[in-house]
Design a protein around this motif. Structure first.
Motif, PDB file in Angstrom:
ATOM      1  N   PHE A  36      13.200   4.061 -38.960  1.00 18.75           N
ATOM      2  CA  PHE A  36      13.427   4.844 -37.734  1.00 18.75           C
ATOM      3  C   PHE A  36      14.778   4.513 -37.079  1.00 18.75           C
ATOM      4  CE2 PHE A  36       8.655   5.134 -37.753  1.00 18.75           C
ATOM      5  CZ  PHE A  36       8.603   6.503 -37.951  1.00 18.75           C
ATOM      6  N   GLN A  37      15.329   3.335 -37.419  1.00 22.16           N
ATOM      7  CA  GLN A  37      16.621   2.974 -36.832  1.00 22.16           C
ATOM      8  C   GLN A  37      17.787   3.762 -37.420  1.00 22.16           C
ATOM      9  OE1 GLN A  37      16.839  -1.307 -37.147  1.00 22.16           O
ATOM     10  NE2 GLN A  37      14.844  -1.477 -36.147  1.00 22.16           N
ATOM     11  N   SER A  68       9.424   2.166 -45.617  1.00 21.64           N
ATOM     12  CA  SER A  68       9.629   1.272 -44.478  1.00 21.64           C
ATOM     13  C   SER A  68      11.089   1.180 -44.077  1.00 21.64           C
ATOM     14  CB  SER A  68       9.098  -0.120 -44.821  1.00 21.64           C
ATOM     15  OG  SER A  68       9.836  -0.634 -45.909  1.00 21.64           O
ATOM     16  N   VAL A 100       6.120   9.565 -35.963  1.00 21.47           N
ATOM     17  CA  VAL A 100       5.194   8.452 -36.156  1.00 21.47           C
ATOM     18  C   VAL A 100       3.810   9.054 -36.369  1.00 21.47           C
ATOM     19  CG1 VAL A 100       4.256   6.327 -35.205  1.00 21.47           C
ATOM     20  CG2 VAL A 100       6.612   6.994 -34.668  1.00 21.47           C
ATOM     21  N   ASN A 127       6.460   8.004 -40.835  1.00 25.03           N
ATOM     22  CA  ASN A 127       5.835   6.720 -41.125  1.00 25.03           C
ATOM     23  C   ASN A 127       4.856   6.414 -40.002  1.00 25.03           C
ATOM     24  OD1 ASN A 127       5.400   3.825 -41.595  1.00 25.03           O
ATOM     25  ND2 ASN A 127       7.160   4.013 -42.970  1.00 25.03           N
ATOM     26  N   ASP A 158       3.966   3.457 -39.038  1.00 20.60           N
ATOM     27  CA  ASP A 158       4.351   2.236 -38.332  1.00 20.60           C
ATOM     28  C   ASP A 158       5.556   2.513 -37.428  1.00 20.60           C
ATOM     29  OD1 ASP A 158       5.187  -0.194 -37.453  1.00 20.60           O
ATOM     30  OD2 ASP A 158       5.733  -0.981 -39.428  1.00 20.60           O
ATOM     31  N   PRO A 159       5.351   2.512 -36.105  1.00 23.62           N
ATOM     32  CA  PRO A 159       6.463   2.850 -35.202  1.00 23.62           C
ATOM     33  C   PRO A 159       7.609   1.838 -35.275  1.00 23.62           C
ATOM     34  CG  PRO A 159       4.560   2.062 -33.958  1.00 23.62           C
ATOM     35  CD  PRO A 159       4.109   2.202 -35.372  1.00 23.62           C
ATOM     36  N   ASP A 160       7.350   0.639 -35.807  1.00 20.07           N
ATOM     37  CA  ASP A 160       8.395  -0.381 -35.891  1.00 20.07           C
ATOM     38  C   ASP A 160       9.137  -0.380 -37.229  1.00 20.07           C
ATOM     39  OD1 ASP A 160       7.722  -1.327 -33.345  1.00 20.07           O
ATOM     40  OD2 ASP A 160       6.092  -2.541 -34.181  1.00 20.07           O
ATOM     41  N   ALA A 161       8.822   0.573 -38.103  1.00 26.05           N
ATOM     42  CA  ALA A 161       9.481   0.598 -39.413  1.00 26.05           C
ATOM     43  C   ALA A 161      10.996   0.744 -39.242  1.00 26.05           C
ATOM     44  CB  ALA A 161       8.935   1.756 -40.247  1.00 26.05           C
ATOM     45  N   ALA A 162      11.734  -0.031 -40.062  1.00 24.55           N
ATOM     46  CA  ALA A 162      13.200  -0.048 -39.946  1.00 24.55           C
ATOM     47  C   ALA A 162      13.811   1.330 -40.215  1.00 24.55           C
ATOM     48  CB  ALA A 162      13.768  -1.069 -40.936  1.00 24.55           C
TER      49      ALA A 162
END
Lengths: 308, 249
Positions: free
Chosen positions: A286-287, A259, A294, A278, A280-284
């Protein structure tokens, strides 16, 4: 005054961390001695003598030092410490173990885990899991420092310098080595690998980590894990990448089902290229990823293995 | 036997840390504070040793201002018997903390001192090792297993290549790693009971340690930010980008 670097070794082989600690020391001065304290010192000393910038290698033969016993190693370092202005060790589990013991026995403060040398007495180091970078100045005459290996490029090679041996009677009546359980692996070590593929809680269980094997084989990669995967009992702790595990900075880091907790990012965000897989497209994660995918890792991993 | 467990009050590990505007430190105003997670593991281990009949008393100690009472009460609610607050300025060097603790060990004479391997604020990983050195005791750092047996302690340590077990003569110092145990939660009745357990405050000055700082904090900065990259559509695009754009495979 000369500077001392304590060699990091395992089974008669010098570890790459030492050339990185030498690189840090070279930013302070150029008369660098390396202490090799082990059972079979010769092959380690010969490798250390060929690290560019090393002017002398000092060897000490001892079984307790071979096992990295802090009580033995600190006693040896203490016997020569006053010849030096700085003592450097790698911030590995060995360096972290013995160096503060040396510091306290010398009545000196220590500066841990430096990532940059500002001047001979001023260093940068991460605090709060790398969420802040502190610049700290040591007021001690003798400076004791541990070096984060991933923050320094290894010093190059030279023709071998002088090697001499040290006489000393180790005073350690309080600790002894009992046993070691070494993780056998054909793969490169996490802290030295050019490519790392790590799994997180998204792997669901320990067996699924086998899905990473084929990819790791093709890329010559080490396999790591997030703290969540370790805490869940999927894999052993020596695979942990993060603030409380290993700090890595490979050319390519592939995070699978991770995550991106702060504590994991602290261990890998200095990697050159980061890939995150991952669902979950909102997983941290990716930042911080250069390339994000995704998707469900159980679909992606076999595809990725086939595509390499 | 008696076990001493030093604990540290730190920012809660779930809270995002921010550097203050004048770059002198991190901003801890109105921040949730908690017991350092590795210290929780240390408290838990001591309590388990007591529950197993290997220890008779668990004493917790914390250094700082009065706010550390909160963490000491937490430790008492978890099962520690008695607490000591060493009243001192925050932000001591690890060496000073170790020296204060060494004085306390001389007074209390525990056979085992268990600490967290590092605090998640300063991330120094020094205090336990320094304490062991000052006391002339053996150190079992980064412990994943602690076994008392016949006047000595066997400590299995998490090391870079796997696990290492060392034997230490007692008294000794142990520092905890993550997998040593999973700390319990305090129950409400135990939280109530903890309020009546003894908590003594002593001043750091009374321990006679020179606390002149040896390390000066010059500046605190945000780390360089990493920019988010691109989202790729599929594995083919990922492999292609890694080969031709990033050139890492």
């Amino acid at each position: 005054m000369a500077l001392l670097v304590i060699a990091e070794h395992e089974n008669g082989v010098l570890k790459p961390d030492t050339a990185k600690a030498v690189a840090a020391a070279l930013k302070v001065g150029n008369d660098i001695h390396v202490l090799v304290a082990a059972a079979n010192v010769d092959p380690i000393a010969q490798s250390a003598a060929q690290i560019d910038g090393v002017s002398k290698v000092v060897t000490f033969t001892d079984e307790g030092c071979e096992q990295h016993l802090a009580e033995s190693l600190s006693d040896v370092v203490l016997s020569i410490a006053n010849n030096y202005s700085h003592i450097f060790a790698s911030a590995t589990t060995t360096g972290k173990n013995f160096m503060p013991r040396v510091a306290a026995l010398l009545d000196k403060s220590q500066i841990s885990d430096i990532i940059d040398v500002v001047s001979a007495d001023t260093f940068k180091r991460p605090i709060y899991a790398g969420n802040a970078i502190a610049t700290v100045q040591s007021n001690e005459e003798l400076k004791l420092i541990t070096v984060r290996s991933s923050a320094f490029d290894a010093s190059g090679e030279q023709s071998a310098c002088e090697i001499s041996s040290l006489e000393h009677n180790v005073n350690n009546t309080v600790s002894h080595f009992v046993s070691a359980e070494v993780t056998e692996s054909e793969r490169p070590e996490l802290t030295a690998a050019p490519v790392i593929i790590s799994g997180g809680r998204g792997m669901q269980n320990g067996d699924n980590f086998a899905l990473l094997n084929g990819i790791a084989d093709k890329l010559g990669a080490a396999i790591g894990a997030s703290r969540a995967a370790v805490d869940a009992g999927f894999v052993p702790n020596d695979m942990q990448v993060g603030q409380t595990g290993k700090i890595v900075a490979p050319d390519l880091y592939i995070a699978v089902g991770i995550s991106g907790a702060i504590q994991h990012l602290a261990g890998m965000k200095d990697s050159k290229v980061i890939v995150a897989i991952n669902k979950d497209p909102d997983a941290a994660i990716f930042q911080v990823a250069d390339y994000g995918l995704v998707a469900d890792l159980f679909d992606v991993l076999p595809e990725l293995e086939a595509a390499l | 036997m008696k076990i001493l467990v030093p604990v540290k009050r730190v920012i809660d590990y779930n809270v995002k840390v921010r550097v203050n505007s004048d770059n002198t430190n991190v901003d801890l105003n109105n921040t949730k504070m908690a017991m350092n997670p590795f210290c929780e593991i240390a408290v838990e281990e001591a309590i388990r040793l007591k529950e197993a009949g290997n220890a008779t008393e668990v004493v917790v100690v914390s250094i700082g201002d009065k706010a550390v009472h909160e963490q000491l009460r937490t430790a008492l609610a978890l099962g520690a018997d008695r607490a000591i607050h060493i009243d001192a300025a925050q932000n001591l060097d690890s060496l000073h903390v170790a020296k204060l603790l060494a004085k306390l060990v001389e007074q209390e004479q525990p056979e085992l001192t268990i600490l967290g391997k590092q605090a998640i604020d300063s991330d120094n990983n020094q205090t336990g090792q320094m304490l062991a050195a000052l006391l002339g005791q053996g150190q079992g750092t980064f412990a994943s297993k602690v076994e008392l047996n016949d006047g000595k302690v066997l400590v299995t340590r998490e090391v870079d290549g796997g696990l290492q077990t060392v034997g230490l003569a007692l008294p000794a110092v142990v520092t905890t790693d993550l997998r040593l145990n999973e700390p319990r939660y305090a129950t409400l009745p135990n939280i109530m009971k903890a309020k009546r357990k003894p908590l003594e405050t002593i001043s750091a000055d009374s321990l006679g340690v020179d606390l002149t700082p040896r390390v000066t904090l010059l500046k605190v900065e945000e780390p360089s930010k990493r920019e988010a990259g691109v989202i790729v559509e599929d594995v083919a695009e990922l492999v292609s980008k890694l080969k031709t754009e990033a050139k890492v495979i």
